[in-house]
Design an enzyme around this catalytic site. Structure first.
Site, PDB file in Angstrom:
ATOM      1  N   LYS A  22      10.505  -9.136  -1.548  1.00 15.12           N
ATOM      2  CA  LYS A  22      11.102 -10.212  -0.765  1.00 15.12           C
ATOM      3  C   LYS A  22      12.356 -10.761  -1.452  1.00 15.12           C
ATOM      4  O   LYS A  22      13.416 -10.893  -0.837  1.00 15.12           O
ATOM      5  CB  LYS A  22      10.087 -11.333  -0.552  1.00 15.12           C
ATOM      6  CG  LYS A  22      10.576 -12.446   0.378  1.00 15.12           C
ATOM      7  CD  LYS A  22       9.604 -13.609   0.418  1.00 15.12           C
ATOM      8  CE  LYS A  22       8.254 -13.197   0.955  1.00 15.12           C
ATOM      9  NZ  LYS A  22       8.299 -12.901   2.412  1.00 15.12           N
ATOM     10  N   ARG A  91       7.422 -18.767  -1.614  1.00 15.13           N
ATOM     11  CA  ARG A  91       6.776 -17.568  -1.073  1.00 15.13           C
ATOM     12  C   ARG A  91       6.566 -16.515  -2.153  1.00 15.13           C
ATOM     13  O   ARG A  91       7.394 -16.357  -3.048  1.00 15.13           O
ATOM     14  CB  ARG A  91       7.625 -16.969   0.049  1.00 15.13           C
ATOM     15  CG  ARG A  91       7.694 -17.777   1.341  1.00 15.13           C
ATOM     16  CD  ARG A  91       8.486 -17.016   2.395  1.00 15.13           C
ATOM     17  NE  ARG A  91       8.398 -17.615   3.714  1.00 15.13           N
ATOM     18  CZ  ARG A  91       9.261 -18.461   4.217  1.00 15.13           C
ATOM     19  NH1 ARG A  91      10.301 -18.846   3.484  1.00 15.13           N
ATOM     20  NH2 ARG A  91       9.106 -18.955   5.436  1.00 15.13           N
ATOM     21  N   GLY A 100       0.694 -10.916   3.895  1.00 16.59           N
ATOM     22  CA  GLY A 100      -0.400 -11.847   4.104  1.00 16.59           C
ATOM     23  C   GLY A 100      -1.438 -11.891   3.000  1.00 16.59           C
ATOM     24  O   GLY A 100      -2.403 -12.654   3.083  1.00 16.59           O
ATOM     25  N   MET A 102      -0.959 -12.687  -0.272  1.00 20.97           N
ATOM     26  CA  MET A 102      -0.767 -13.759  -1.258  1.00 20.97           C
ATOM     27  C   MET A 102      -0.242 -15.003  -0.546  1.00 20.97           C
ATOM     28  O   MET A 102      -0.171 -15.040   0.671  1.00 20.97           O
ATOM     29  CB  MET A 102       0.154 -13.272  -2.377  1.00 20.97           C
ATOM     30  CG  MET A 102      -0.488 -12.183  -3.231  1.00 20.97           C
ATOM     31  SD  MET A 102       0.610 -11.567  -4.526  1.00 20.97           S
ATOM     32  CE  MET A 102       1.872 -10.735  -3.559  1.00 20.97           C
ATOM     33  N   ARG A 335      12.790  -6.074   5.107  1.00 22.14           N
ATOM     34  CA  ARG A 335      12.171  -5.033   4.281  1.00 22.14           C
ATOM     35  C   ARG A 335      12.130  -3.763   5.109  1.00 22.14           C
ATOM     36  O   ARG A 335      12.244  -3.813   6.346  1.00 22.14           O
ATOM     37  CB  ARG A 335      10.759  -5.443   3.858  1.00 22.14           C
ATOM     38  CG  ARG A 335       9.803  -5.681   5.007  1.00 22.14           C
ATOM     39  CD  ARG A 335       8.503  -6.289   4.523  1.00 22.14           C
ATOM     40  NE  ARG A 335       7.657  -6.710   5.644  1.00 22.14           N
ATOM     41  CZ  ARG A 335       6.695  -7.611   5.552  1.00 22.14           C
ATOM     42  NH1 ARG A 335       6.461  -8.206   4.404  1.00 22.14           N
ATOM     43  NH2 ARG A 335       5.966  -7.941   6.604  1.00 22.14           N
ATOM     44  N   HIS A 451     -21.943  18.173   0.998  1.00 22.25           N
ATOM     45  CA  HIS A 451     -21.858  19.440   1.725  1.00 22.25           C
ATOM     46  C   HIS A 451     -21.293  19.226   3.122  1.00 22.25           C
ATOM     47  O   HIS A 451     -20.381  19.938   3.566  1.00 22.25           O
ATOM     48  CB  HIS A 451     -23.247  20.086   1.808  1.00 22.25           C
ATOM     49  CG  HIS A 451     -23.288  21.332   2.632  1.00 22.25           C
ATOM     50  ND1 HIS A 451     -23.560  21.313   3.984  1.00 22.25           N
ATOM     51  CD2 HIS A 451     -23.060  22.621   2.304  1.00 22.25           C
ATOM     52  CE1 HIS A 451     -23.503  22.548   4.452  1.00 22.25           C
ATOM     53  NE2 HIS A 451     -23.212  23.366   3.448  1.00 22.25           N
ATOM     54  N   SER A 781      -7.572  30.404 -11.168  1.00 18.93           N
ATOM     55  CA  SER A 781      -7.616  29.490 -10.040  1.00 18.93           C
ATOM     56  C   SER A 781      -8.536  28.342 -10.427  1.00 18.93           C
ATOM     57  O   SER A 781      -9.693  28.561 -10.774  1.00 18.93           O
ATOM     58  CB  SER A 781      -8.144  30.175  -8.780  1.00 18.93           C
ATOM     59  OG  SER A 781      -8.143  29.268  -7.696  1.00 18.93           O
ATOM     60  N   CYS A 849      -8.037  26.075  -5.978  1.00 15.69           N
ATOM     61  CA  CYS A 849      -8.718  26.312  -4.708  1.00 15.69           C
ATOM     62  C   CYS A 849      -9.799  25.279  -4.426  1.00 15.69           C
ATOM     63  O   CYS A 849     -10.574  25.427  -3.483  1.00 15.69           O
ATOM     64  CB  CYS A 849      -9.310  27.717  -4.656  1.00 15.69           C
ATOM     65  SG  CYS A 849     -10.502  28.058  -5.971  1.00 15.69           S
ATOM     66  N   TYR A 869       0.438  28.184  -6.755  1.00 14.11           N
ATOM     67  CA  TYR A 869      -0.003  27.973  -5.382  1.00 14.11           C
ATOM     68  C   TYR A 869      -1.149  26.974  -5.339  1.00 14.11           C
ATOM     69  O   TYR A 869      -1.812  26.717  -6.339  1.00 14.11           O
ATOM     70  CB  TYR A 869      -0.430  29.287  -4.723  1.00 14.11           C
ATOM     71  CG  TYR A 869      -1.697  29.903  -5.281  1.00 14.11           C
ATOM     72  CD1 TYR A 869      -2.953  29.550  -4.793  1.00 14.11           C
ATOM     73  CD2 TYR A 869      -1.644  30.868  -6.291  1.00 14.11           C
ATOM     74  CE1 TYR A 869      -4.110  30.112  -5.300  1.00 14.11           C
ATOM     75  CE2 TYR A 869      -2.801  31.444  -6.798  1.00 14.11           C
ATOM     76  CZ  TYR A 869      -4.025  31.056  -6.292  1.00 14.11           C
ATOM     77  OH  TYR A 869      -5.179  31.616  -6.798  1.00 14.11           O
TER      78      TYR A 869
END
Length: 898
Positions: A22, A91, A100, A102, A335, A451, A781, A849, A869
């Protein structure tokens, strides 16, 4: 000497770390010459010092006093003077927007004396007393800790007494009476009076804003948004301007473009004769911003001009707060505005087309998280009621279907054309057919990497896990919600995997045009804008990214889908999923074999089935690498449940019957193979070393599939990955077996068959001895799921359900280490393994992976760590592509800044 206070004229947006969002933006608008009420900012350093020591830092009060005197001189008013007093707003303003979360205190400087002067100079007693009651109410709740509900109750009672529908219908005398009521409430609740000294009001208000950084709602918001706790907030002190001075005054919030769609043109709300907090609080109905053009065309034209200036200057969507005081427009805040995922992509493309940003900047403005939201169908929640239950949002999207409680029933109903939701306490590999058939999965147990969650995400299925308030009775085929609602099998429910909510009945769905485009290339009607923007972002990402993106896929169908989504190969093909269903009987035969001949027979029967699986996958990925992991899970997972077998045998004996011989054999095998912690027991490479013929069968199936595809004119590129290696000697033994079998396959087929052999790095010891393992491994991997479990000492299914929510609440985790990679611990092991592996073998190919391969933040880490990768579920491939491109741009920006 440390400075703690800066005038607006001394700062700019590049000082956001010090002045907060701000304050730095107020300074930036001041520098641009926009009409900003004058003021100054107390820095985040001052806040951090206060929070650390419990007292304000030395010299801060003197600096505030000096800047206040300068402000008084510039405005020609003095804080606390009776006639025409200087009034101030105080502020908060953190580095990152926390709207909103604080505190704000307005009208600092009013007291029993100056309110009379304000009434005189403004010509409106009502305005003066309205301003005073706002100060007493804000100060009492924010600074003095009085329950805000007590003030709201007093206001409601006064409105009821006078028959006023809202506060605008209260007269000056009513508001003066309300001020006295508020002051009485404060004295009763705090044993002190409302302070009449404006200097005391200012001092206490500033410290209250500092303290609000550690308020409950601020801490909760930071955890949710992954904002560090040690940044602190700045405090902006500014001359008050008033939108509540009559019909020629008002306040509003405006966006330079529609934050929901990205469409150009002013967008926002305006409220006549009101302060800014009235607009946000919704205590009165606002009018569209366009109505301001009719009410005050001059101010509207000036506002539009300022909005154009800000959007060109910030080169982005701007969120603006403004006040009109008797025909004079004042800019109170700007902002970079928050926006929906759709607006983010559309706006990024539009700004690039307009030449305000480059194509690379356009890519940097969007995110994988936003793309995920665009890919999944959503519920139209405009008319929905309360959910039946809430759980963990494990896999995003929205689905509607009939509740079913068993995998077989899900398959049966789905085959008949019915949409179903599979509801279980928790899922197992046996539920895979039902999960495939279902539109969504709902469990009362398990976490985001259980799972159910992992498999559902991999398939692009909606999933809500851990809805612990649901009582799921699979035998009775029903579940009971917390409010007592009983949902029987066949009852239609709606599952929101993005919000973790379950609704009764069919909540309407909104289709995803982006997913349709990714799957078919069809842009559809009315959505070409966002679809085109997504396509452009992905194309740019593919141009700049260094990381390859592969997919985790176990079937030809998954492989085809992954390639359609842009995958450059398969980074993980799990062979254990090929042993389920009807083939499970053959695995049982292998386990129950009483001789080498019986075991070899079972393996021989499995070989052609597995070979054909590999043929289909290699065909779908022709010319691209396919990394096939040898069998990983413990063999007991392919056997019936131990308790279920024991009950069947006991029931038969209780009836005086002999139990089924196979049940006895299976129970004996299950008991023999029982382990207290099977995920750290006989699995992975250990199976290959202990179970004769298992590696041979799998490698032969791979080799013969490669040969078959080569003879058919294909370009197969199979890679063999050995799981759970902890010592180089394990890998050496398996690799020798692989090379022997491939040599035999080459000779038998007449086709040269060579497959690189590598390993999963999923144990800390493997990472710490990666230099030696690289002597035998041609690629690494990282299996980050198990590497996270073994590094932390977590069993993920258990700990997520037991205490992860507490860890997140207490700030131990900002996010689950199973969702986003733990860079300090697991990430350090990754770095060690990469460095040592490439020291031994410079050309070593390295990927990941685990589930982290599709997580946006983790993709950036893997890019920085030097991996080649990432591999993820097919549905996360577009997200990984996008983030891999953004990671490359991020690295380039860091290099340029040096």
């Amino acid at each position: 000497m440390v400075r703690y206070v800066y005038d607006f004229t001394e700062g700019g947006r590049e000082m956001a770390d010090l002045l907060g969002g701000k304050g730095s933006n107020l300074a930036e608008m001041t520098q641009l010459g926009l009409p900003v009420p004058p003021g100054f900012v107390i820095t985040t350093e001052a806040c951090r010092a206060f929070l650390t020591t419990g007292g304000e830092p030395s010299g801060m009060s003197r600096e505030i006093s000096d800047h206040l005197k300068a402000l008084e001189k510039a405005t020609g008013r003095r804080l606390g003077q009776r006639d025409d007093p200087l009034l101030l707003s105080v502020r908060s303003g953190a580095r990152f927007s926390m709207p909103g979360m604080m505190e704000t205190i307005l009208d600092i400087g009013l007291n029993d004396d100056s309110v009379l002067g304000l009434a005189k100079v403004s010509g409106s007693e009502r305005f003066a007393w309205d301003s005073y009651r706002r100060l007493v109410q804000m100060f009492g709740s924010t600074v003095m800790g009085v329950d805000a509900a007590l003030f709201e109750q007093a206001m409601a009672e006064l409105k009821d007494l006078h028959g006023a529908p809202d506060d605008m219908h209260l007269e000056a005398g009513d508001l003066a009476e309300l001020v006295e009521t508020y002051k009485t409430v404060i004295r009763r609740e705090t044993d002190e009076g409302f302070p009449q000294s404006p200097a005391e009001q200012l001092h206490r208000a500033i410290l209250a804003v500092f303290e609000s950084w550690n308020g409950e709602r601020a801490r909760l918001y930071r955890r949710r948004e992954h904002i560090p706790d040690d940044l602190g907030t700045a405090v902006s002190v500014q001359r008050m301007v008033f939108g509540n001075l009559g019909s020629d005054s008002g306040s509003g919030v405006a966006f330079t473009r529609d934050p929901a769609t990205g469409h150009p043109g002013p967008y926002g709300d305006y409220l006549s004769n009101a302060q800014g907090e009235d607009v946000v609080a919704g205590i009165r109905n606002t009018v569209p911003l366009s109505e301001l053009e009719r009410l005050d065309p001059t101010s509207y034209a000036r506002l539009c001009a300022h909005m154009r200036t800000l959007e060109r200057h910030y080169r982005d969507l701007c969120d603006i707060e403004f006040t009109i005081e008797r025909g004079t427009l004042w800019m109170l805040q700007t902002r970079v505005g928050k926006r929906t995922a759709e607006a983010a992509f559309a706006l990024a493309a539009a700004l690039a087309d307009e030449g305000l940003i480059t194509p690379d900047e356009s890519l940097a403005r969007v995110s994988g998280e936003g793309l995920t939201r665009l890919m999944f169908p959503r519920f139209d929640t405009s008319g929905d009621g309360e959910p039946l239950a809430r759980g963990l949002p494990a896999s995003p999207g929205a689905a509607v279907g009939a509740a079913v409680f068993h995998s077989a029933e899900a398959v049966r109903r789905a085959a008949a054309g019915e949409k179903v939701i599979l509801v279980r306490q928790e899922t197992t590999p046996d539920d895979l057919p039902g999960m495939i058939a279902a539109q969504a999965v709902l469990t009362s147990r398990g976490g985001k990497t259980s799972h159910a969650a992992v498999v559902a995400r991999g398939m692009g299925k909606v999933c809500v896990c851990g809805a612990e308030d649901l009582e799921v009775d699979t035998e009775a085929q029903r579940f009971t919600a917390p409010d007592g609602t009983v949902v029987e099998e066949g009852t239609v429910i709606s599952v929101d995997g993005s919000a973790g909510a379950v609704y009764p009945g069919a909540v309407p769905l909104v289709d995803s045009a982006v997913m349709r485009f990714l799957e078919t290339g069809d842009t559809g009607e009315g959505a070409a804008g966002v679809v085109d923007a997504v396509a452009r972002a992905l194309a740019r990402a593919d141009t700049v990214r260094r990381l390859e993106v592969r997919a985790n896929a176990d079937t030809p169908e998954d492989a085809v889908r992954a390639r359609r989504f842009g995958a450059q190969g398969i980074g993980l093909c799990r062979t254990e999923h090929m042993f389920l269903g009807e083939r499970r009987k053959l695995v049982e035969e292998m386990i129950l074999a009483r001789s080498d001949t019986e075991r070899d027979g079972a393996l021989a029967a499995l070989l052609p089935l597995q070979r054909q699986d590999f043929v289909g996958i290699l065909e779908a990925m022709d010319g691209l690498p396919v990394t096939i992991r040898l069998l990983d899970p413990p063999l007991h997972e392919f056997l019936p449940d131990r308790t279920e077998l024991a009950v069947r045998i006991a029931s038969a004996e209780a009836r005086g019957n002999l139990p089924v011989a196979r049940d006895v054999q299976l129970l004996t095998a299950v008991n023999r193979m029982h382990e207290e912690n099977p995920m750290l027991g006989l699995r992975g490479v250990r199976l290959g070393l202990v179970v004769p013929g298992l590696v041979t069968m799998q490698v032969r199936a791979i080799g013969e599939a490669v040969a078959e595809r080569a003879r058919a004119g294909g370009a197969p590129r199979a890679e063999i990955m050995v799981p759970l290696v902890g010592d180089v000697r394990e890998l050496r033994i398996v690799r020798e077996e692989v090379q022997r079998v491939l040599a035999e396959t080459s000779e038998a087929s007449g086709v040269p068959v060579t497959c690189p052999v590598g390993t999963m790095i999923e144990l800390p010891r493997a990472a710490l001895t990666a230099g030696r393992i690289a002597e035998e491994a041609e690629f690494f991997s990282f299996g980050t799921n198990d590497l996270t479990q073994t590094t932390w000492g977590f069993s993920r299914d258990d700990v997520e359900a037991e205490f992860f929510s507490a860890y997140l609440d207490k700030g131990v985790f900002l996010t689950s280490p199973f969702e986003t990679i733990d860079q300090d611990g697991v990430g350090r092991l990754v770095g060690i393994a990469v460095a040592e592996g490439r020291t031994t073998r410079p050309e070593l190919k390295i990927g990941v992976c685990g589930e982290h391969g599709g997580d946006p933040e983790s993709v950036h880490f893997f890019h920085a760590a030097g991996l080649d990768y990432v591999s993820c579920s097919p549905f996360r491939v577009p997200v990984a592509r996008l983030e891999a491109g953004r990671a490359a741009l991020e690295e380039a920006d860091v290099s340029d800044s040096r």
